[in-house]
Design an enzyme around this catalytic site. Sequence first.
Site, PDB file in Angstrom:
ATOM      1  N   GLN A   1      15.517 -31.872  -7.336  1.00  0.00           N
ATOM      2  CA  GLN A   1      16.510 -32.909  -7.044  1.00  0.00           C
ATOM      3  C   GLN A   1      17.420 -32.527  -5.882  1.00  0.00           C
ATOM      4  OE1 GLN A   1      18.417 -32.152 -11.092  1.00  0.00           O
ATOM      5  NE2 GLN A   1      20.234 -32.794  -9.969  1.00  0.00           N
TER       6      GLN A   1
ATOM      7  N   CYS B   1      19.727 -35.940 -11.827  1.00  0.00           N
ATOM      8  CA  CYS B   1      18.848 -35.390 -12.849  1.00  0.00           C
ATOM      9  C   CYS B   1      18.346 -36.479 -13.788  1.00  0.00           C
ATOM     10  CB  CYS B   1      19.600 -34.344 -13.656  1.00  0.00           C
ATOM     11  SG  CYS B   1      21.026 -35.038 -14.501  1.00  0.00           S
TER      12      CYS B   1
ATOM     13  N   HIS C   1      23.415 -32.596 -18.120  1.00  0.00           N
ATOM     14  CA  HIS C   1      22.164 -32.482 -17.364  1.00  0.00           C
ATOM     15  C   HIS C   1      21.030 -33.155 -18.133  1.00  0.00           C
ATOM     16  CE1 HIS C   1      19.496 -30.993 -14.377  1.00  0.00           C
ATOM     17  NE2 HIS C   1      18.971 -30.010 -15.080  1.00  0.00           N
TER      18      HIS C   1
END
Length: 370
Positions: A170, A176, A313
């Site tokens: 990324q 994410c 995340h």
Amino acid sequence: MQNLSPSHHHIHFHNHLQYSTMAMACANHFPFMFLALFFVFEVLLASRALSRPFDEEFMLTRHQQWVAQHRRNYKDEEEKYTRFKIFKDNVERIEAFNAGVDRGYKLGVNQFADLTNEEFRVSRNGYKRKEAKFEANSQLSTSFRYTNVSVVPFIMDWRKRGAVTPVKDQGQCGCCWAFSAVAAMEGIIQLKNGKLISLSEQQLVDCDVGGEDKGCEGGLMDNAFQFIKQNKGLTTETNYPYVGQVGICNTQKASAHAAMITGYEDVPSNNENALLQAVANQPISVAIEASGFDFQFYSSGVFTGTCGTNLDHGVTAVGYGTATDGTNYWLVKNSWGSGCGENGYIRMKRDVAAKEGLCGIAMEASYPIV
Ligand SMILES: *[C@@H]1O[C@H](CO)[C@@H](O)[C@H](O)[C@H]1NC(C)=O
């Protein structure tokens, strides 16, 4: 940790001899006391050996090699020095961790080695908590199609079933959520159609902008699934490649659908057993807290490290298993490139005491349906 120069060895040996001689010379008079003192000296020596500052010059060379390897460009000497100090500090902590008590996993000097933990947090994650959504729809829960699954394989690795594309990166964009959603979708599409197609995160970053998903500023996998459903599909990675920053939605590319989903479901929260039922059947999007020092530098083993449940995340659980020492783990695909962790994957301890799972992995798991 082969950084000790011969002169260091000499000094160490010399000190050791001095203390030993002294302890033995006095031992006749007060044997127990001095045996105890001798022991204390040994412990002190051992701990000094571990915490001895690294040779500055050696570290400078190491930093230069690292800069070349990761193609870093510092704008001037001042920035280079600031970054060097952070690098040195990180390397020392990593080496100290690896030399310390074995916790089942190791840390390594990866591409994040010149970032402070705070900088790392800001630039790499990008999962938004579902709080707002939960408050608004606290009674809303989706059905869970795997609730009656009673038998699951002992181990599962969706990579071996051809349902996982190579690890992606990324970069410095907090999207994410797009990588996590796309990996889960790639999985279910392969399981249904037999074809593994790498799909476009950039399409989500550029086009899924009407709601809570905010490109590089964070988003939610569920919202991404919802967007894909409404958009009636997603195009391929090749057609709409990743560029690592937000751009204007290319509607022409975006309409060339390569695969579609009909919706998504949430895995019941705070239940690793439910998560197991789900992962046994398809790759699953999971949210974790991935902001600690140990997470930043995880390199191998089963991660058991310190982390909380402040989910920040999005990643994808693509399997599970049991390590040789008996520790159960989740096999997690990350989106930080293949140079991180175990070729881009992290094994995280499974079946922990907390119902949320390690780093909150069982809190907000979900998957697309076809
Ligand atoms: C699970 O089993 C129960 C009882 O047989 C049944 O009523 C329910 O529909 C099943 N749920 C799913 C998702 O298959």
